[in-house]
Design an enzyme around this catalytic site. Structure first.
Site, short mmCIF file in Angstrom:
data_model
loop_
_atom_site.label_atom_id
_atom_site.label_comp_id
_atom_site.label_asym_id
_atom_site.label_seq_id
_atom_site.Cartn_x
_atom_site.Cartn_y
_atom_site.Cartn_z
N HIS A 125 0.83 -1.16 0.03
CA HIS A 125 -0.01 -0.06 0.16
C HIS A 125 1.05 1.43 0.23
CE1 HIS A 125 -3.51 -2.44 0.76
NE2 HIS A 125 -4.36 -1.39 0.46
N GLY A 126 1.96 1.08 0.76
CA GLY A 126 2.79 2.53 0.73
C GLY A 126 4.09 2.25 1.36
#
Length: 508
Positions: free
Chosen positions: A350-351
């Site tokens: 996700h990041g």
């Protein structure tokens, strides 16, 4: 180009005219998809990254074709041409070669993802070793480095394609069809993650959608626009004001809890609104894409939540990470380790920040606790009866959604210094009077009690939608949907915020 804008509407209409009216053959239609997708991607002002996407398409197509051809040789032609004794001595070596090709393909996609998305984060990790040399580079990269849109989804889709072909699913020898699958602009930037063998067969017998399907497409686009612009973007205004790093320390506990609740709703409505628009747009092209949400905020366990939230990602992680690691077949301890690995990978995907990793770790711990509780319930009958009772369902829902909403803090503020400040101020922290005036009176013209009622109203509306859809099995007929579509779009046009925000998952 924003999905909800006059420019996108014009672009979509022109593309559909070329697709259905001008392109007469399947090949021509595929070219329309590829060219329109290139124009769509370039419209995000990321022309410099187009070669990266093109190379990914070409390399994965070539590796997939290589795996397919080696499979044909391995299991058919060689056995026909060579003696059985030589064939069985040659076969293991052939399997090893195919496996090496697969590993090379997976490493290629992971390397592209790491280089395109995680370099600033990796440099920042090692910056303390040489602060004078690496720290300025880390700061510059974090400020100026913009990852290519859709790179996370493209990488996972590409890896899944290679693994599926290795296991025996059909590959394609048609580069144009593969390029159309990879670049299909509705899903290009943020999914849903789609398997080639689910997508490609639909391109073989394209038919213009019926009036019922066209109405469903319009209804999905209109309802998605309502979710995004009318609700999520307005919630975003409040969330942004409270979680502003410059004034975060002035927000009181009440403000923070309201913002956490608002962000959880914003994230869901933003992403599910995007998916609705994508699904509706795909129908206009005669293509059905997989759904991505199933009322996740009504889940009564964390495992159930992950079966309902971002379904295409959850299925990918299950099929290509969890099951290959052994799933739940190798004992309880190994199952718990696999669950932790699953969610850590989800967080990293996700990041590129510690907050996402911590978010994944907490969800992994929650899944482990759920699994242990499930095992105990199988041995302790009163515990099993409790979880099956109405009070057990209510308790499970409260615990699950409390965990989900609180851990969204790391999603909204992946910088640990900022998210830790929120956690420190969640209980009994007083508000700054000037902050309250600025937020509620000057910017929103609403009191905090009114914000709470708005959030409660959205929650009740979502619950009613679930009751009608899943319990009562009541759906609007296509005639009524056709009537409501222009009304919904008019509401979006008149009442949406002046500046429509980018979809949150475009960042991932």
């Amino acid at each position: 180009m924003k999905f909800i804008s006059p420019a996108y509407a014009i672009f979509l209409c022109i593309t559909l005219i070329f697709y259905w009216a001008i392109a007469k053959t399947q090949s021509h239609k595929l070219w329309v998809i590829v060219i329109s997708s290139i124009l769509f991607y370039i419209s995000f002002r990321q022309l410099q990254y187009f070669p990266v996407i093109a190379v990914m398409v070409l390399v994965n197509y070539w590796i997939g074709k290589l795996l397919l051809e080696s499979q044909i040789i391995e299991y058919k032609e060689v056995q026909d041409r060579l003696g059985d004794d030589y064939f069985w001595r040659w076969l293991p070596r052939g399997r090893q070669q195919r496996k090496r090709v697969l590993i090379a393909g997976i490493l290629f996609n992971i390397s592209i993802l790491v280089l395109a998305k995680y370099i600033p984060f990796i440099v920042s990790i090692f910056a303390p070793i040489n602060p004078n040399g690496l720290q300025p580079i880390a700061i510059w990269l974090k400020t100026n480095f913009l990852p290519p849109l859709g790179i996370s989804f493209l990488s996972f889709e590409s890896a899944a394609y290679l693994i599926d072909v290795y296991k025996g699913s059909p590959a394609t020898g048609n580069l144009l069809k593969y390029a159309a699958y990879k670049s299909f602009f509705p899903k290009l930037v943020s999914g849903p993650i789609t398997h080639y063998h689910q997508f490609a067969p639909q391109l073989n017998n394209l038919q213009f959608p019926s009036i019922e399907r066209l109405t469903e497409a319009g209804w999905l686009i209109a309802s998605g626009a309502i979710k995004k612009t009318l609700i999520a973007d307005n919630l975003a205004t409040f969330v942004k004001l409270v979680f502003d790093p410059n004034t975060l320390d002035r927000a009181g506990s009440i403000d923070l809890w309201l913002a956490i609740f608002a962000y959880g709703l914003q994230l869901y409505l933003d992403f599910s609104g995007y998916v609705d628009i994508v699904l509706g747009t795909a129908i206009l092209f005669g293509v059905n894409l997989p759904t991505n949400f199933n009322f996740p905020y009504l889940s009564t366990s964390i495992a159930d939540f992950w079966r309902r939230w971002h379904i295409s990602l959850g299925n990918w992680l299950r099929d290509y990470i969890y099951i290959p690691l052994g799933g739940s077949r190798l004992g309880l301890a190994r199952t718990c380790l696999n669950l932790m690995a699953l969610m850590l990978i989800s967080g990293i995907w996700h990041g590129a920040d510690w907050g996402y990793i911590l978010w994944g770790f907490i969800h992994g711990v929650a899944l482990v606790i759920h699994r242990l509780t499930h095992v105990l319930s199988g041995k302790i009958k009163p515990l099993a009866l409790f979880w099956q009772s109405p009070w057990g369902h209510i308790s499970g829902w409260i615990v699950t959604q409390s965990l989900v909403f609180i851990t969204w803090i790391w999603f909204r503020l992946p910088n640990l210094a900022q998210s830790n400040l929120v956690f420190q101020h969640l209980w009994g922290y007083p508000r700054d009077a000037q902050f309250v005036t600025k937020i509620y009176l000057e910017n929103l013209n609403l009191a905090d009690s009114q914000i709470f009622l708005v959030l409660l109203g959205i929650t009740i509306a979502m619950t009613i939608a679930y009751i009608f859809d899943r319990i009562l099995k009541l759906n609007l007929n296509w005639h009524l949907k056709l009537t409501l579509i222009p009304i919904c779009l008019s509401i979006v046009w008149l009442l949406s915020p002046p500046e429509s925000l980018a979809f949150i998952y475009f960042e991932f």
